[in-house]
Design a protein around this motif. Sequence first.
Motif, short mmCIF file in Angstrom:
data_model
loop_
_atom_site.label_atom_id
_atom_site.label_comp_id
_atom_site.label_asym_id
_atom_site.label_seq_id
_atom_site.Cartn_x
_atom_site.Cartn_y
_atom_site.Cartn_z
N PRO A 55 -14.42 -0.56 15.81
CA PRO A 55 -15.03 -0.01 17.02
C PRO A 55 -15.26 -1.11 18.05
O PRO A 55 -15.56 -2.25 17.70
CB PRO A 55 -16.34 0.59 16.52
CG PRO A 55 -16.63 -0.10 15.24
CD PRO A 55 -15.29 -0.42 14.64
N TYR A 96 -24.26 1.39 12.36
CA TYR A 96 -24.37 -0.06 12.26
C TYR A 96 -25.73 -0.56 12.74
O TYR A 96 -26.31 -1.48 12.16
CB TYR A 96 -23.29 -0.75 13.11
CG TYR A 96 -21.87 -0.55 12.66
CD1 TYR A 96 -21.55 0.14 11.50
CD2 TYR A 96 -20.80 -1.05 13.42
CE1 TYR A 96 -20.24 0.33 11.11
CE2 TYR A 96 -19.49 -0.88 13.03
CZ TYR A 96 -19.21 -0.18 11.89
OH TYR A 96 -17.91 -0.01 11.50
N ASN A 122 -16.78 4.96 19.66
CA ASN A 122 -17.45 3.84 18.98
C ASN A 122 -18.77 4.31 18.39
O ASN A 122 -19.74 3.56 18.31
CB ASN A 122 -17.63 2.64 19.91
CG ASN A 122 -18.53 2.93 21.10
OD1 ASN A 122 -19.04 4.04 21.27
ND2 ASN A 122 -18.73 1.92 21.94
N GLU A 144 -19.49 4.68 15.51
CA GLU A 144 -19.84 3.93 14.30
C GLU A 144 -21.05 3.02 14.52
O GLU A 144 -21.80 2.74 13.59
CB GLU A 144 -18.65 3.06 13.84
CG GLU A 144 -17.43 3.84 13.39
CD GLU A 144 -16.40 3.97 14.50
OE1 GLU A 144 -15.20 3.96 14.19
OE2 GLU A 144 -16.81 4.08 15.68
#
Length: 201
Positions: A111, A10, A4, A6
């Motif tokens: 994710p 973010y 995760n 990502e």
Amino acid sequence: MPSNEEFTAYFRNQPLMAILRGLGESKSLALAEQAWDLGIGLVELPIQTDEDLRALRAVAAAGKMRGHLVGAGTVVTPEHVDQAKAAGASFTVSPGLDLTVVEASSKAGMPSLPGVATASEVQLALSSGLTWMKAFPSALLGPGWFKAMAGPFPQARFVATGGMDSANATQFLAAGAQVVAVGSALEDPKQLPRLADIVSG
């Protein structure tokens, strides 16, 4: 092995995330717009009812128009993952650590941010390839929990969730939380200026 990572992109320059729980479509849209206007880029809508899913669809569509990601929360089954994907969610959030849900979400291209509250859960999440976790319920865990976890798990990244508002957000950020998730604080006009200050740094 799911990842995760990502969330690192973010949450870049995003100390706050908004949680809009059970507010219905119109109010969720209004508060999402308010969050985005404050500079809070990520919004999560827990999905527990059909009305929640309708709200998620509407907010996800509005977020896409403005270039913001919207996630689905309280995702506790693979079926919830499917519903979140169909509604336009970009990520999923869970109250606990369920690797079946994590895997399903990853396979769906979203994710997963699992919930943790113990060292054992943090260790399992890390060994499963997950660096970002939701610390829940953070108000009960307390700021000291984040400082304690940083010792054995310096690579773990936490989103403090549960009982967070403008009064305690900075305390949890200072203790080691990377992000604080706020909900009802967005409905309190007195807290909005302080939330804006936190976002702007």
